[in-house]
Design a protein around this motif. Sequence first.
Motif, PDB file in Angstrom:
ATOM      1  N   GLU A 147       0.799  -1.220   0.000  1.00  0.00           N
ATOM      2  CA  GLU A 147       0.000   0.000   0.000  1.00  0.00           C
ATOM      3  C   GLU A 147       0.835   1.275   0.000  1.00  0.00           C
ATOM      4  O   GLU A 147       0.274   2.366  -0.142  1.00  0.00           O
ATOM      5  N   GLU A 148       2.139   1.173   0.176  1.00  0.00           N
ATOM      6  CA  GLU A 148       2.967   2.365   0.312  1.00  0.00           C
ATOM      7  C   GLU A 148       4.130   2.367  -0.677  1.00  0.00           C
ATOM      8  O   GLU A 148       4.575   1.320  -1.140  1.00  0.00           O
ATOM      9  N   ILE A 149       4.615   3.564  -0.958  1.00  0.00           N
ATOM     10  CA  ILE A 149       5.918   3.754  -1.579  1.00  0.00           C
ATOM     11  C   ILE A 149       6.856   4.186  -0.454  1.00  0.00           C
ATOM     12  O   ILE A 149       6.520   5.080   0.327  1.00  0.00           O
ATOM     13  N   VAL A 150       8.016   3.554  -0.333  1.00  0.00           N
ATOM     14  CA  VAL A 150       8.982   3.893   0.712  1.00  0.00           C
ATOM     15  C   VAL A 150      10.218   4.474   0.049  1.00  0.00           C
ATOM     16  O   VAL A 150      10.711   3.930  -0.946  1.00  0.00           O
ATOM     17  N   ARG A 176       0.340   6.014  -0.309  1.00  0.00           N
ATOM     18  CA  ARG A 176       0.986   6.835   0.717  1.00  0.00           C
ATOM     19  C   ARG A 176       2.501   6.730   0.540  1.00  0.00           C
ATOM     20  O   ARG A 176       3.020   5.682   0.184  1.00  0.00           O
ATOM     21  N   LEU A 177       3.196   7.832   0.800  1.00  0.00           N
ATOM     22  CA  LEU A 177       4.662   7.845   0.697  1.00  0.00           C
ATOM     23  C   LEU A 177       5.265   7.875   2.088  1.00  0.00           C
ATOM     24  O   LEU A 177       4.976   8.777   2.888  1.00  0.00           O
ATOM     25  N   ARG A 178       6.091   6.901   2.392  1.00  0.00           N
ATOM     26  CA  ARG A 178       6.786   6.843   3.680  1.00  0.00           C
ATOM     27  C   ARG A 178       8.250   7.240   3.450  1.00  0.00           C
ATOM     28  O   ARG A 178       8.983   6.552   2.749  1.00  0.00           O
ATOM     29  N   VAL A 179       8.643   8.362   4.050  1.00  0.00           N
ATOM     30  CA  VAL A 179      10.002   8.887   3.907  1.00  0.00           C
ATOM     31  C   VAL A 179      10.797   8.474   5.145  1.00  0.00           C
ATOM     32  O   VAL A 179      10.443   8.857   6.269  1.00  0.00           O
ATOM     33  N   VAL A 180      11.861   7.712   4.944  1.00  0.00           N
ATOM     34  CA  VAL A 180      12.592   7.114   6.065  1.00  0.00           C
ATOM     35  C   VAL A 180      14.026   7.629   6.110  1.00  0.00           C
ATOM     36  O   VAL A 180      14.746   7.562   5.113  1.00  0.00           O
ATOM     37  N   VAL A 223      -0.415  13.922  -2.351  1.00  0.00           N
ATOM     38  CA  VAL A 223       0.283  12.739  -1.836  1.00  0.00           C
ATOM     39  C   VAL A 223       0.310  12.771  -0.309  1.00  0.00           C
ATOM     40  O   VAL A 223       0.767  13.743   0.302  1.00  0.00           O
ATOM     41  N   GLU A 224      -0.191  11.716   0.310  1.00  0.00           N
ATOM     42  CA  GLU A 224      -0.102  11.579   1.774  1.00  0.00           C
ATOM     43  C   GLU A 224       1.325  11.157   2.129  1.00  0.00           C
ATOM     44  O   GLU A 224       1.841  10.183   1.583  1.00  0.00           O
ATOM     45  N   VAL A 225       1.956  11.890   3.042  1.00  0.00           N
ATOM     46  CA  VAL A 225       3.355  11.657   3.372  1.00  0.00           C
ATOM     47  C   VAL A 225       3.498  11.366   4.867  1.00  0.00           C
ATOM     48  O   VAL A 225       2.934  12.064   5.706  1.00  0.00           O
ATOM     49  N   VAL A 226       4.269  10.343   5.171  1.00  0.00           N
ATOM     50  CA  VAL A 226       4.633  10.005   6.552  1.00  0.00           C
ATOM     51  C   VAL A 226       6.146  10.070   6.652  1.00  0.00           C
ATOM     52  O   VAL A 226       6.853   9.454   5.838  1.00  0.00           O
ATOM     53  N   GLU A 227       6.653  10.834   7.626  1.00  0.00           N
ATOM     54  CA  GLU A 227       8.101  10.918   7.838  1.00  0.00           C
ATOM     55  C   GLU A 227       8.475  10.067   9.046  1.00  0.00           C
ATOM     56  O   GLU A 227       7.831  10.135  10.085  1.00  0.00           O
TER      57      GLU A 227
END
Length: 283
Positions: A147-150, A176-180, A223-227
């Motif tokens: 479900e996400e792009i990391v 959703r984009l997960r920025v790690v 774009v939904e972004v999670v840091e």
Amino acid sequence: MPERIVVGTDGSGGADLAVDWAADEAARRGRPLHIVHAVEVWPYAFGAPLYAPLHIDDSVTTSGRKAVMDAARRVLDDRPDLKVTTAVVADAVPVVLRREAEEAYELVLGSRGLGGFRGMLLGSNGLRLAGHLPVPVVIVRGPGDGEEIVVGVDLLRGMEATLEYAFDAALLHGARLRVVHAWQLPPSMQPTVTAADRAQTREELGKSLAGIVAPWRIRHPGVEVVEELPCEQPVAALADAARNARLLVVGAHRHRRPLPALGAVGHGAVHHAPCPITVIPSP
């Protein structure tokens, strides 16, 4: 004509996954798909003099033609409007793929082909090319149906091309984009660092990460972004974050060399990522 997406195939199951991923990518992006098979030139023709010309086995060439035609037929059965071309080229695999990918949008490869060793997650050709071409290289391991792009971010290096690709992929897939950014304190400091010190470090890193990502949030408001800032070894952190990902995006970088190369984190990620991974070349 828009830049094509190039995918290598040898008819193996891993290559079939790569072809399917590349076809879906081409259809989503409105780009043509180019399916390539390299016929390895055999230096020893049986019964020929020691220094005879390089030998190309007809049966191998026929097998290569079958591999690309079967792949094209399968792709067009599901996507009849997709523009598909094929090529069977006699030369070393990395040479063929490098040449065919010139001016492409990206090159797509399977994680291991017919020549791979059991238990080796990344074939030698993928390892030679990921991070060493001027275009993104996608290594497909599994269908990538999460479900996400990391995307992995290094706060000390230019990440513009990597973030641009990651945000574009998230928008393309409606994901959703997960920025790690993974971080660790040096072992020598760990016995003396307090919880307050760790909290302060995390807060400062968070501000830096937010500053890097902010312009891309503005450009891609949909774009939904999670840091995320895990205090963990970077390769382990990226592999963990990518467990349910559609795609993992990492950047190559220049390290005292004239050409981009995979760093330790990128090298580890392409071996351990449980989903397709895109390696973005440094500018």
